[in-house]
Scaffold this active site. Structure first.
Site, mmCIF file in Angstrom:
data_model
loop_
_atom_site.group_PDB
_atom_site.id
_atom_site.type_symbol
_atom_site.label_atom_id
_atom_site.label_comp_id
_atom_site.label_asym_id
_atom_site.label_seq_id
_atom_site.Cartn_x
_atom_site.Cartn_y
_atom_site.Cartn_z
ATOM 1 N N GLY A 102 -0.041 10.561 -13.882
ATOM 2 C CA GLY A 102 1.069 9.733 -14.492
ATOM 3 C C GLY A 102 1.872 9.032 -13.371
ATOM 4 C CB ILE A 154 -15.498 2.638 -21.362
ATOM 5 C CG1 ILE A 154 -15.531 3.133 -19.918
ATOM 6 C CG2 ILE A 154 -15.506 1.210 -21.741
ATOM 7 C CD1 ILE A 154 -17.099 3.064 -19.675
ATOM 8 C CG HIS A 184 -10.214 -0.682 -10.386
ATOM 9 N ND1 HIS A 184 -10.749 0.229 -11.001
ATOM 10 C CD2 HIS A 184 -10.923 -0.951 -9.138
ATOM 11 C CE1 HIS A 184 -11.800 0.637 -10.423
ATOM 12 N NE2 HIS A 184 -11.946 0.089 -9.296
#
Ligand code: GAR
Length: 207
Positions: free
Chosen positions: A11, A91, A108
């Site tokens: 996190g 996903i 990403h």
């Protein structure tokens, strides 16, 4: 605008987002944090910030879509307008993506379209070693989520130099520092309606 953060891990991005909401750098409300991992430190960070923290166990559901339907029920409960993935290592089903078209953001740890997938940092680092330093940049990308993995329109992207002295860990630290800066920026641009998505491109509306 109300948003959710979905996270599976420690996190770090979530923390940067919580702080940016606190200082007004993100002008939207983080209503709930949801994780597919019971022990995700992200849930603890949410609790410490007095944000509802919800764990949903994927093993309780027969398939990806059934799990996602339960997540979406939660999002409706919290009146969520857009979704922020921050180290969410599942996903999404096509069903989920269709429920929030062009309203899901992801971070990403590479310069997409290079190094898609779950091991982007390790893959980039190993390729840099194999190329004897000739692959000397990687980076981080914030993009809109579409059904195809790590392939949606790019909102922000920033480079990181891979130094010959870098270890995987030191390179990761540099990428995380960039992520924690560009993700709040991208979320705020989105929340303020300053982005227009045209096919694979994201245009920024200038004031
Ligand atoms: C981040 O580096 C994020 O870019 C990556 O996971 C890390 C989560 O860290 N996401 C992916 O690899 C998605 N394919 P965090 O839990 O400390 O934010």
């Amino acid at each position: 605008m109300n948003f959710v953060v979905l996270a599976s891990g420690r996190g770090g991005n979530l923390q940067a987002i919580i702080e940016a909401v606190g200082t007004g750098k993100i002008t939207a409300d983080l209503k709930v944090v949801i994780s597919d991992k019971k022990d995700a430190f992200a849930l603890e960070r949410a609790r410490q910030a007095n944000i509802p923290a919800v764990y949903i166990n994927p093993k309780d559901f027969a398939d990806r879509e059934t799990f996602d339907r339960v997540v979406i029920e939660k999002l409706r409960e919290f009146k969520i307008d857009f979704v922020v993935l921050a180290g969410y290592m599942r996903i999404l089903s096509n069903f989920f993506v269709e429920q929030f078209p062009n309203k899901i953001l992801n971070i990403h740890p590479s310069l997409l379209p290079a190094f898609k997938g779950a091991h982007a940092m390790k893959d980039a680092f190993e390729q840099s070693i194999a190329a004897k330093g000739n692959l000397s940049v990687t980076g981080a990308t914030v993009h809109i989520v579409i059904p195809e993995l790590d392939a949606g329109p790019i909102i922000l992207q920033e480079q990181v130099k891979i130094d010959p002295k870098d270890t995987l860990e030191s390179m990761e630290e540099k990428i995380h520092a960039i992520e924690h800066r560009i993700y709040p920026q991208a979320i705020d641009l989105f929340a303020q309606g300053k982005l227009r998505i045209k096919g694979q491109r994201v245009l920024q509306i200038k004031p």
